[in-house]
Design a protein around this motif. Structure first.
Motif, PDB file in Angstrom:
ATOM      1  N   ILE A   1      70.412 104.231 -20.257  1.00 54.13           N
ATOM      2  CA  ILE A   1      70.802 105.386 -19.437  1.00 54.13           C
ATOM      3  C   ILE A   1      71.532 104.937 -18.175  1.00 54.13           C
ATOM      4  O   ILE A   1      72.457 105.617 -17.703  1.00 54.13           O
ATOM      5  N   ALA A   2      71.174 103.775 -17.648  1.00 58.06           N
ATOM      6  CA  ALA A   2      71.799 103.265 -16.419  1.00 58.06           C
ATOM      7  C   ALA A   2      73.102 102.516 -16.688  1.00 58.06           C
ATOM      8  O   ALA A   2      73.862 102.231 -15.752  1.00 58.06           O
ATOM      9  N   SER A   3      73.395 102.217 -17.950  1.00 59.84           N
ATOM     10  CA  SER A   3      74.529 101.351 -18.280  1.00 59.84           C
ATOM     11  C   SER A   3      75.847 102.113 -18.309  1.00 59.84           C
ATOM     12  O   SER A   3      75.892 103.334 -18.456  1.00 59.84           O
ATOM     13  N   THR A   4      76.933 101.358 -18.186  1.00 57.12           N
ATOM     14  CA  THR A   4      78.278 101.912 -18.357  1.00 57.12           C
ATOM     15  C   THR A   4      78.680 101.853 -19.824  1.00 57.12           C
ATOM     16  O   THR A   4      78.056 101.139 -20.632  1.00 57.12           O
ATOM     17  N   HIS A   5      79.730 102.568 -20.164  1.00 50.72           N
ATOM     18  CA  HIS A   5      80.264 102.525 -21.527  1.00 50.72           C
ATOM     19  C   HIS A   5      80.610 101.088 -21.906  1.00 50.72           C
ATOM     20  O   HIS A   5      80.266 100.624 -23.008  1.00 50.72           O
ATOM     21  N   GLU A   6      81.276 100.373 -21.012  1.00 51.47           N
ATOM     22  CA  GLU A   6      81.702  99.009 -21.309  1.00 51.47           C
ATOM     23  C   GLU A   6      80.507  98.087 -21.536  1.00 51.47           C
ATOM     24  O   GLU A   6      80.541  97.218 -22.421  1.00 51.47           O
ATOM     25  N   GLU A   7      79.460  98.262 -20.763  1.00 52.83           N
ATOM     26  CA  GLU A   7      78.257  97.445 -20.957  1.00 52.83           C
ATOM     27  C   GLU A   7      77.630  97.710 -22.322  1.00 52.83           C
ATOM     28  O   GLU A   7      77.193  96.782 -23.006  1.00 52.83           O
ATOM     29  N   ARG A   8      77.609  98.976 -22.735  1.00 51.37           N
ATOM     30  CA  ARG A   8      77.012  99.292 -24.034  1.00 51.37           C
ATOM     31  C   ARG A   8      77.864  98.769 -25.188  1.00 51.37           C
ATOM     32  O   ARG A   8      77.324  98.396 -26.245  1.00 51.37           O
ATOM     33  N   VAL A   9      79.173  98.751 -25.018  1.00 53.52           N
ATOM     34  CA  VAL A   9      80.060  98.224 -26.061  1.00 53.52           C
ATOM     35  C   VAL A   9      79.650  96.805 -26.452  1.00 53.52           C
ATOM     36  O   VAL A   9      79.749  96.413 -27.624  1.00 53.52           O
TER      37      VAL A   9
END
Length: 304
Positions: free
Chosen positions: A243-251
């Motif tokens: 929930i705290a992550s950015t789109h790029e981090e999740r990628v």
């Protein structure tokens, strides 16, 4: 008897081909295609032209596989995206030209098939709450070894909530609060029946729960198994990170497929809400879901 099951979901289309016997279902072929039928305008109850075309092309390929495998019986079902779309019947009519006859099933039918699939894994050993987070709807089913005692489908699928509320990167506190407020307004009956039946286990049906399991297991594929326990504390730590992550981090998270890079945030919020309001003792993944429930229903009907 050789059967094919087609699950026409809001995000993905699935095809399973299996030989049905009294002993079980021997899967010969399976594929999943990220059609994204609910892209863009699911909350306006519309299948956009690009998604419509992707869906029909996918069904054409499914039909080719069905012919190639000499399938005797085909069961194709459509769920939230098609049943709520003003052009859903037009999609069904066009699909018939590909050789695929689609049945639009109700939320109650969807929930019953999901429970049937989960029950086939043997994971239901006590009163449990089964949760299936789809793109268009989320199903909740309370049941035990004997069967279903309560079920309901809610139009709070991950694609619907993402299109309505996910407006920042990472998700803002205001967007998160808006989703939580919606769940407060929507899930009163769920909380009431859970207080009545007191399910001890939460069982997540495939989809996002497969991603949770993979992320908790260093990105390892989990589809080869029917069910596995998930550590609740470990899940809660993971969900906070998602929930705290950015789109790029999740990628770049190992085990998170591209289809779920953003929708996993919505799935985590939904799952957290349920865990916060209902005192479960255990959390499990079932990789069997709607499509497997339909397959096992066909096995009961046609298996020899």
């Amino acid at each position: 008897m050789r059967a094919a099951v087609i699950d026409i979901g809001t995000n993905t289309f699935h095809l399973i081909i299996a030989d049905l016997t009294h002993g079980g279902a021997d899967i010969l072929y399976r594929t999943t295609v990220p059609v994204l039928l609910g892209q863009g305008r699911i909350n306006e109850n519309m299948i956009i032209p690009e998604a419509f075309e992707r869906g029909i092309k996918t069904l054409e390929e499914f039909h080719r596989q069905i012919i190639a495998h000499d399938v005797a019986i085909v069961k194709a079902t459509a769920t939230s995206a098609v049943r709520s779309a003003t052009n859903g019947q037009a999609f069904v009519d066009k699909a018939k030209e590909t050789g695929i006859d689609i049945e639009i099933i109700s939320g109650d039918q969807e929930a019953a098939y999901i429970f049937n699939g989960v029950q086939a894994t043997g994971v239901i050993q006590q009163t449990s709450l089964v949760m299936d987070i789809g793109g268009g709807s989320t199903e909740f089913i309370i049941g035990n070894e004997q069967g279903i005692v309560w079920k309901k489908s809610y139009n709070i699928g991950a694609a619907r909530l993402m299109q309505a509320y996910f407006h920042s990167d990472p998700m803002s506190e205001s967007d998160h609060h808006a989703i939580t407020t919606l769940l407060d307004q929507t899930l009163d009956e769920l909380k009431t029946v859970c207080a009545q039946y007191r399910p001890a286990a939460l069982i997540g049906s495939a989809g996002a729960f497969e991603s949770f399991a993979a992320l908790l297991n260093n990105g390892e594929e989990v589809r080869a198994i029917a069910t596995m326990p998930l550590d609740i504390a470990g899940y809660k730590a993971l969900s906070a990170r998602l929930i705290a992550s950015t789109h790029e981090e999740r990628v770049h998270m190992k085990g998170l497929i591209s289809l779920r890079v953003d929708m996993i945030v919505i799935a985590a919020i939904l799952t957290n809400y349920v865990l916060e309001h209902i005192p479960f003792k255990t959390l499990h993944l079932s990789t069997y879901d709607l499509k497997m429930g339909i397959l096992y229903a066909l096995k009961t009907q046609y298996g020899k």
